[in-house]
Design a protein around this motif. Structure first.
Motif, PDB file in Angstrom:
ATOM      1  N   GLU A 121      -3.604   0.301   7.265  1.00  0.00           N
ATOM      2  CA  GLU A 121      -4.386   1.315   6.544  1.00  0.00           C
ATOM      3  C   GLU A 121      -5.361   2.034   7.484  1.00  0.00           C
TER       4      GLU A 121
ATOM      5  N   ARG B 113      -3.270   1.301  -3.401  1.00  0.00           N
ATOM      6  CA  ARG B 113      -2.606   0.010  -3.162  1.00  0.00           C
ATOM      7  C   ARG B 113      -1.710  -0.407  -4.333  1.00  0.00           C
TER       8      ARG B 113
ATOM      9  N   ARG C  27      -5.155   6.171   8.042  1.00  0.00           N
ATOM     10  CA  ARG C  27      -6.228   6.377   7.066  1.00  0.00           C
ATOM     11  C   ARG C  27      -6.056   7.620   6.180  1.00  0.00           C
TER      12      ARG C  27
ATOM     13  N   THR D 210       0.854  -1.180   0.000  1.00  0.00           N
ATOM     14  CA  THR D 210       0.000   0.000   0.000  1.00  0.00           C
ATOM     15  C   THR D 210       0.892   1.232   0.000  1.00  0.00           C
TER      16      THR D 210
ATOM     17  N   VAL E 125      -3.247   7.146   3.326  1.00  0.00           N
ATOM     18  CA  VAL E 125      -3.268   6.083   2.313  1.00  0.00           C
ATOM     19  C   VAL E 125      -3.891   6.603   1.022  1.00  0.00           C
TER      20      VAL E 125
END
Ligand code: ATP
Length: 416
Positions: free
Chosen positions: A248, A258, A252, A187, A255
């Motif tokens: 993740e 991915r 939060r 990610t 991110v």
């Protein structure tokens, strides 16, 4: 589940030119990446000269700790190519000319304009008990041999030959022997440092835990990898997914993707999907932001115009930034960043306008406005927000690269 001995691999890159730095070792990185995908654990890489004694010692050493050793290079026809001799010495066996290898070398020369030299016969020498590995793209055959209970593969150095023989011989043979499965997840995060990330995940980055979390940083983008080992692929995948979700959730706001770490692509594809028009107004990044966005396929449906207004006069003339604002706050200010994005939106009718104005260095900084200070303007449907960042002064292109990614990330955040 940790890697069993037969799943632990040592790599050796052989050649004087690798040690002297004339050539950079690319083979080991490529081999390690392929082996890791399959679930093997590459725990050591050595770069060694064409020195028989040193090589023999390294083989003995590595074979004591690993189930598999993959060596590349030193299989040429000349006297300085000694990998065969070193392997034989390490295995405590003799070196014999293999008829099978000789036939293979003759065949490799059959279709060529160069005749086979006497020295090429040297390439048919193999440690006793070794298995010849045919080379379909070159003249030097490889071999595999057992040393101290470990399986040693010796492959030619040239990357095209190495690659083909790795796939044909090493990977096919090793795949059959692997017991545990490995699942890898990735990610991408933006807007935090590696150390802040590491502090946040703590124990998960310890090298002996399963799953293992790794992180690398480039231009502000953190690539986070989760590697889990399980008894089967489903088990490994569950472990990796669970840890990925936890990471993740903990980060939060940071991110953004991915599958890949390209912020321009993430923002560009979102703009195209939603049909949101975009314009850019840049000073210190000199068009890099527009270049990144226009590199995204299909962006022409939404990209209106990119302005590079470097001089104050250009900011005023092209984008209507009031001269009085420039004089009072300076070009690198929140006020001017806001005016730049407003100007870009007004001139083009774009719904999203991103602006960048900052001090990339090496000169031009002051105590109040040091090198690395960058102001951003983000306008969405007429509403402007400004953001100030102080990047570390690690050179002009570092600051500019980070500024571009920050503008893209701010644009992405403003839309979500
Ligand atoms: P041959 O001499 O028959 O070509 P070899 O097995 O003796 O094969 P080397 O002489 O060690 O191979 O290397 C040949 C060339 O392959 C090197 O000059 C270099 O260009 C490339 N090469 C070898 N090892 C590496 C490596 N680890 N990474 C990148 N390139 C390599």
């Amino acid at each position: 589940v940790s890697a069993a001995r037969h799943e632990r691999v040592g790599l050796v890159s052989i050649g004087d030119e690798l040690v002297s730095g004339r050539i950079v070792d690319r083979n080991s990185g490529e081999i390690a990446a392929r082996l890791l995908e399959l679930g093997f654990e590459v725990s050591e890489v050595r770069v060694l000269p064409d020195d028989e004694e040193k090589l023999a010692r390294a083989f003995v050493d590595l074979c004591a700790e690993h189930g598999v050793v993959v060596a590349t290079g030193g299989l040429g026809p000349t006297l300085d190519d000694v990998t065969r001799h070193a392997a034989a010495r390490a295995a405590g066996v003799g070196l014999t000319r293999s008829e099978e290898a000789l036939v293979a070398i003759r065949a490799a020369f059959a279709g060529r304009s160069f005749a086979m030299g006497v020295s090429n016969e040297r390439q048919a020498l193999l440690p006793d008990g070794a298995r010849m590995l045919p080379n379909p793209v070159g003249t030097a055959p490889g071999f595999s041999v057992e040393i101290g209970g470990a399986l040693v593969f010796a492959l030619p150095g040239p990357p095209v030959e190495m690659r083909r023989m790795l796939e044909d011989h090493v990977l096919t043979e090793l795949t059959a022997s692997i017991a545990s499965a490995v699942a890898t997840r990735t990610t991408h995060l933006f807007g935090l440092s590696e150390s802040v990330f590491a502090d946040g995940v703590q124990e998960w980055m310890r090298r002996d835990v399963n799953p293992l979390v790794g992180v690398t940083a480039h231009a502000g983008v953190l690539t986070v990898t989760v590697r889990a080992r399980g008894v089967g692929l489903a088990d490994a995948s569950d472990l990796a997914d669970a840890r990925l979700f936890e990471i993740e959730a903990a980060f939060r706001e940071h991110v953004f993707s991915r599958p890949h770490g390209d912020l321009a692509r993430v923002l560009g594809e979102l703009l195209v999907e939603r049909g949101i028009s975009v314009a850019t107004a840049e000073s210190c990044t000199g068009g890099l932001l527009a270049a990144r966005l226009t590199a995204v396929p299909g962006i022409s449906a939404v990209f209106r115009e990119g302005f590079v207004t470097y001089a104050d006069e250009a900011k005023a003339r092209t984008l209507g930034v009031p001269a009085e604002l420039l004089a009072r706050h300076g070009a690198v200010s929140a006020e001017v960043a806001a005016a730049l994005s407003r100007g870009a939106a007004e001139r083009t009718g774009a719904r999203l306008a991103l602006s960048v104005t900052g001090i990339a260095g090496p000169g031009g900084g002051s105590p109040a406005k040091p090198v690395g200070l960058v102001h951003f303007g983000v306008l969405v449907d007429g509403r402007v927000e400004t953001v100030e960042r102080r990047f570390p002064d690690r050179g002009r292109s570092f600051v500019r690269g980070l500024a571009v990614n920050t503008a893209l990330f701010l644009g992405l955040r403003a839309l979500s």
